[in-house]
Design an enzyme around this catalytic site. Structure first.
Site, short mmCIF file in Angstrom:
data_model
loop_
_atom_site.label_atom_id
_atom_site.label_comp_id
_atom_site.label_asym_id
_atom_site.label_seq_id
_atom_site.Cartn_x
_atom_site.Cartn_y
_atom_site.Cartn_z
N LEU A 122 0.82 -1.22 0.00
CA LEU A 122 0.00 0.00 0.00
C LEU A 122 0.85 1.26 0.00
O LEU A 122 0.50 2.26 -0.63
CB LEU A 122 -0.92 -0.02 1.23
CG LEU A 122 -2.04 1.02 1.24
CD1 LEU A 122 -3.03 0.75 0.12
CD2 LEU A 122 -2.76 0.99 2.59
N ILE A 125 1.82 2.76 -3.38
CA ILE A 125 0.79 3.58 -4.01
C ILE A 125 0.70 4.93 -3.31
O ILE A 125 0.50 5.97 -3.94
CB ILE A 125 -0.57 2.87 -3.97
CG1 ILE A 125 -0.48 1.49 -4.61
CG2 ILE A 125 -1.65 3.71 -4.64
CD1 ILE A 125 -0.07 1.50 -6.06
N GLU A 126 0.84 4.93 -1.99
CA GLU A 126 0.69 6.16 -1.21
C GLU A 126 1.82 7.16 -1.46
O GLU A 126 1.57 8.33 -1.71
CB GLU A 126 0.64 5.82 0.29
CG GLU A 126 -0.69 5.26 0.75
CD GLU A 126 -1.77 6.32 0.82
OE1 GLU A 126 -1.44 7.51 0.93
OE2 GLU A 126 -2.96 5.95 0.76
N SER A 127 3.07 6.70 -1.38
CA SER A 127 4.19 7.64 -1.37
C SER A 127 5.31 7.32 -2.33
O SER A 127 6.28 8.08 -2.43
CB SER A 127 4.77 7.71 0.05
OG SER A 127 5.30 6.44 0.42
N TYR A 230 -8.12 3.28 -6.27
CA TYR A 230 -7.18 2.96 -5.20
C TYR A 230 -6.99 1.45 -5.01
O TYR A 230 -5.85 0.96 -5.01
CB TYR A 230 -7.68 3.60 -3.89
CG TYR A 230 -6.67 3.67 -2.79
CD1 TYR A 230 -5.56 4.50 -2.88
CD2 TYR A 230 -6.82 2.91 -1.63
CE1 TYR A 230 -4.63 4.58 -1.86
CE2 TYR A 230 -5.90 2.98 -0.60
CZ TYR A 230 -4.81 3.81 -0.72
OH TYR A 230 -3.89 3.89 0.30
#
Length: 476
Positions: A122, A125-127, A230
């Protein structure tokens, strides 16, 4: 056969050929509902006319991956698999090169909080595995926490000195707690992931609006557009991390891990002086402590854990008292006790300088670069908004050190006794160079030891490399 008949035959052959090519090209074309397709990949790529990867291959591999979180195959997932395999293959490669730096941390905390191991994907995808990533909305760190969520809900320190959202350990533990909390609310991992992105309130609202549906794919049309993409992105990235070799994507330059040791700091510490006396590169110190925003720790620091390179730990322990006493003096005046150079006491001053905004730079990045708050930056420049433009001139406060005549009293005078020669400040004479016809900055730099083109431009505040005969340039 006349000329007209010949043209007719050629035209018919052309049509047959084009039809046969269309059948081959569209062999993997999915059945789409164009009204529903509005994911991020659809926005960036447009609706694909054909798949480049066999859908059966992706579907079969996703079934083979044994995970606690379901990884279903559908059009949206396939869209992002091809997105990360082709359009963003360079991004996928960077993630492979950096994952060994952070996955051990993720796996430790996910196991500690009894969470699925695949949640580690995850953060990609976030950072993009950037511990200092900062979004235009203010979310920061590997797990992209907003300041009020980090402070209020998970007790992270977020101020102008320390921002624990950028600390991989503290941020990962907070993310693990949050994901566990979201799963307890919804009882479904896809809904928990959607809530991590858009907030639990928006997910509950989508469930109410899409009556009769209580799973992610059922409420898909009722979710915000960004959140619709997402979960498919998460599934696609999990696939790519496991099957990247089959798509000719592999790491080339592995991100280097710096073995570290820790020490506890209480009270003020000037990190620039500390790094200099401990013989540690300031860049290395920043890399090991990305959550430290300034060049010093404030006087109210209590049991602050500072990481240092393991290969400098022994030297630090041998000189611990001298280093900490020297770097721990008041910010106004410091004395480099361990240095063998004969230098005067230095005094720090905040100097107002002009700064030109670069392309894509945000006000948060500028404030962090010069170690001032966004509020202070806006006050100095009388800005009403946070938005900056490329080429915009800003005034910023820069810390500069100047020699002073008086010597500050050291807290423990028994540590080092200074001789009278060490107390004498030797002022360096400023040297200038008169530009002659045909001179270039590189020629001038080559003529003087220790001089570079960048240093000449900085000393003389030059914006370009154009020189005119008769110009007087400062070279020291």
């Amino acid at each position: 056969m006349n000329k007209k008949s010949l043209y007719s035959v050629l035209f018919l052959l052309l049509i047959v050929n084009s039809i046969s090519r269309a059948q081959v090209w569209n062999s993997f074309k999915p059945i789409l509902d164009e009204r529903v397709i509005d994911s991020l990949a659809q926005y960036e790529q447009g609706s694909p006319t054909a798949w480049m990867i066999d859908p059966a291959l992706i579907e079969g591999r996703l079934k083979q991956m044994r995970n606690q979180i379901p990884l279903p195959y559908n059009f949206y997932v396939h869209q992002f698999v091809e997105y990360f395999a082709f359009r963003k293959s360079d991004f996928t490669q960077r993630m492979l090169e950096k994952r060994d730096l952070y996955f051990p941390i993720y796996e430790k905390y996910l196991k500690q909080y009894n969470l699925p191991d695949e949640l580690k994907y995850l953060s990609l995808i976030e950072s993009g595995l950037d511990p200092k990533a900062l979004s235009n909305k203010g979310a920061g760190g590997l797990w992209q926490f907003m300041p009020y969520t980090a402070r209020g809900d998970f007790g992270l320190r977020v101020d102008s000195y320390i921002d624990e959202r950028f600390d991989p350990e503290r941020a990962t533990e907070a993310a693990s707690k949050y994901l566990r909390q979201l799963y307890r609310i919804f009882g479904d991992w896809h809904l928990a992931l959607a809530a991590y992105n858009t907030g639990p309130g928006n997910v509950k609202r989508a469930i109410r609006n899409c009556k009769g549906s209580d799973d992610f794919w059922g409420i898909y049309p009722c979710l915000p557009k960004q959140t619709r993409a997402y979960v498919p992105q998460f599934i696609a990235m999990a696939y790519m991390m496991n099957y990247h070799w089959d798509h000719a994507i592999h790491p080339e330059t592995w991100a280097s891990h710096v073995p570290s040791d820790t020490l506890q700091i209480n009270g003020y510490l000037n990190l620039s002086v500390f790094a200099s006396l401990a013989k540690i590169s300031m860049d290395t110190l920043k890399k090991l402590n990305p959550h430290v925003l300034t060049h010093y720790l404030p006087k109210d620091s209590k049991s602050f854990v500072l990481k240092i390179p393991k290969n400098r730990a022994e030297y630090f322990q041998l000189n611990r008292k001298q280093i900490l006493d020297s770097a721990g003096l008041a910010a106004i005046s410091i004395q480099p006790l361990l240095s063998t150079d004969t230098s005067a006491t230095m005094q720090m001053r905040m100097v107002k300088v002009r700064y030109k905004v670069k392309k894509g730079e945000t006000i948060y990045e500028v404030a962090r670069k010069f170690e001032i708050s966004v509020f202070e930056l806006k006050r100095i420049n009388r800005l009403r908004r946070n938005r900056l433009k490329k080429g915009q001139n800003l005034f910023v406060l820069e810390k500069q050190w100047f020699p002073v005549k008086s010597i500050a009293k050291v807290a423990d005078t028994s540590v080092v006794k200074l001789t009278s020669k060490q107390l004498v400040s030797k002022k360096k004479k400023v040297k200038y160079y008169l530009v002659r016809s045909g001179d270039t900055l590189s020629d001038i730099a080559d003529k003087h030891d220790g001089l570079t083109v960048a240093k000449i431009k900085k000393l003389n505040r030059l914006r370009s490399a154009v020189l005119k005969p008769g110009m007087r340039l400062r070279i020291s």
